[in-house]
Design a protein around this motif. Structure first.
Motif, PDB file in Angstrom:
ATOM      1  N   THR A 274      -2.480  29.797 -55.879  1.00 16.16           N
ATOM      2  CA  THR A 274      -1.652  30.980 -56.115  1.00 16.16           C
ATOM      3  C   THR A 274      -0.178  30.590 -56.144  1.00 16.16           C
ATOM      4  N   ASP A 307      -2.660  29.954 -63.439  1.00 18.26           N
ATOM      5  CA  ASP A 307      -2.217  31.317 -63.700  1.00 18.26           C
ATOM      6  C   ASP A 307      -0.782  31.314 -64.221  1.00 18.26           C
ATOM      7  N   THR A 310       1.912  31.666 -61.611  1.00 15.87           N
ATOM      8  CA  THR A 310       2.040  30.435 -60.818  1.00 15.87           C
ATOM      9  C   THR A 310       2.908  29.414 -61.540  1.00 15.87           C
TER      10      THR A 310
END
Length: 503
Positions: A274, A307, A310
């Protein structure tokens, strides 16, 4: 004396604030009151300090004990306050006669038998004490023969009784003959000699190592992108004392002990990480992968799988060299001066020819949308890593130690000339150390115009050309160096694909 004061440190991020531990022993029902701390925190401190004092051969006062910390810290890791609290109690109760006067700080935990234990943030406390010209006593587990602090700053002790005898001027604490047996796991680095072919990619890796540049490798699976990245630690220069202290300080933020020997960190987080795991958090205070890679390498394999949020978190720290986390009541700064290495295979490698020719989103696939042009434009080098055409399996290549010697010489030239690696040159330093002849400037300006390169890319080219020149040992940037630097701009093709997707 019924009142005593002892100094310690409160560590938040990389900052260590001076804290005064005040102890008052007075008449009244026996008790141990810790002002400003939660019940759970107070119970832990009371239990450890009481047992350590008694098991060290001293008497724990059966009177009313009041503790106050000034300024009052938010204690997330309370172990570092055990030693100063225990010492304040023993001094206030008259069991330790303080004969060593001066500015002495204490930062260590206590086991139940009175042994000192190392704590997170102790290296930051040592550095802060050195800046304040104070002496500090810590646990001997923190001793590292590779770290040299300001003379007379740090003293290492084994247990509470030894510290008390030192304060009574009965023993001398010294780091001599102290060793730490903890060992790091084997290094993830691979010798460059084992890579078959890929001369262009290996040359780019050498330049990246010499100048500290970020690098992106693009190519189909199985061409050696990950293996090339894991070769990078084997060709980087030896750590300087300043780098060793910086690495030890960051390592000590996440764990209480130091693993020996100290080496450059190589962090390779999984793509499911994350944004908080990458940049760090404030509650609880925890450094992220960026900080843990400080003065080392942050390798992002399979870049397209990360992501988007991120990856976007990388952009600002990559240029500033630190992470600033601001929350409602907390502001924490973590260092993040890392070398970014990334590898990916873009979907257009697998698309059929008729689909590649179409200007549609499906030609690249939805996964490529996570790559913003602003992020990939921050890579100072980018290369295509394709399969060797000749299929050669010969290992007749330069070993890492040979390449490392060239890189060390080039890095030494940079430090002597400007004090930092070429990748860290700011705009004013680029104008000073990356000067071009009028003919070369006109040529580069024409290239920038024809290729529609950004202003940031222009500075990347000059930094990389300066590194290529340093590897050759030449004083001035040549046209040949500029041409080679321009060849490591594979990201411009990716930017064009991304731009076309939304036209």
């Amino acid at each position: 004396m019924p009142l005593a004061e002892v100094c310690t440190r409160y560590v938040v991020g990389m900052n260590a604030t001076l804290v005064t531990v005040e102890i008052d022993i007075s008449q009244g029902l026996p008790g141990f009151i810790l002002i400003g701390l939660s019940d759970s925190t107070s119970r832990g401190i009371r239990a450890r300090v009481r047992s350590a004092v008694q098991n060290s051969g001293y008497q724990f006062p059966t009177r009313k004990i009041t503790l106050s910390l000034t300024p009052s810290p938010r204690l997330s890791d309370t172990n570092g306050y055990d030693l100063p609290i225990a010492l304040a109690i023993l001094i206030a109760s008259g069991q330790v006669q303080l004969k060593r006067h001066g500015n002495v700080e204490f930062y260590a935990g206590l086991s139940l038998d009175g042994s000192l234990t190392s704590c997170k943030g102790a290296i930051s406390a040592i550095l802060a004490a050195a800046d304040a010209k104070h002496q500090i006593i810590v646990a001997q587990q923190l001793f590292s023969p590779e770290l040299i602090f300001t003379a007379g700053t740090v003293r290492y002790a084994e247990n509470l009784r030894q510290v008390c005898r030192y304060l009574e001027d009965k023993v001398i604490l010294s780091p001599n003959e102290l060793m730490v047996s903890t060992k790091k796991p084997d290094s993830p680095s691979i010798d460059l000699q084992t890579i078959v072919g890929q001369h262009h990619a290996k040359r780019a890796l050498e330049i990246a190592a010499a100048g500290g540049h970020s690098i992106l490798m693009v190519g189909p699976p199985g061409t050696g992108k990950t293996t090339l990245a894991r070769c990078l630690p084997s060709i980087l220069p030896e750590l300087t004392l300043e780098e060793k202290i910086a690495i030890a300080q960051v390592e000590n933020l996440s764990k209480s002990h130091l693993e020996q020997p100290l080496s450059r960190p190589f962090r390779s987080p999984h793509h499911s990480i994350t944004a908080a795991g990458l940049i760090g958090s404030t509650h609880p205070e925890s450094p992220g992968e960026m900080t843990l890679a400080h003065r080392g390498i942050l390798f992002l394999d399979e870049l397209l799988e990360f992501d988007k949020k991120t990856l976007d978190a990388l952009r600002t720290p990559l240029e500033q060299g630190y992470v600033l986390l601001s929350r409602a009541r907390t502001q924490v700064i973590y260092p993040a001066r890392f070398q970014l290495v990334a590898a990916t295979n873009l979907p257009y490698y697998y698309a059929p020819p008729e689909l590649k020719a179409k200007n549609t989103r499906s030609a690249l696939g939805k996964s490529v949308e996570i790559l913003s042009a602003a992020l990939i434009d921050r890579f100072q080098l980018s290369v295509e890593v394709s399969a060797p055409l000749d299929g050669s399996t010969s290992l007749d290549n330069e070993p890492s130690r040979t390449v490392r010697s060239r890189i060390s010489l080039a890095r030494a030239r940079q430090i002597k000339r400007q004090g930092v690696e070429n990748a860290l040159l700011d705009y004013s330093e680029i104008r000073r150390y990356c000067q071009l002849t009028p003919e070369d400037w006109d040529w580069l300006k024409d290239c920038l115009h024809r290729l529609s390169l950004s202003h940031r890319t222009y500075h990347h080219i000059l930094r990389v050309a300066r590194t290529i020149t340093d590897l050759k040992g030449e004083p001035e940037i040549t046209r040949e160096a500029l041409q080679e630097a321009l060849s490591y701009r594979y990201t411009e093709r990716i930017v064009q694909y991304l731009t076309q997707m939304y036209q």
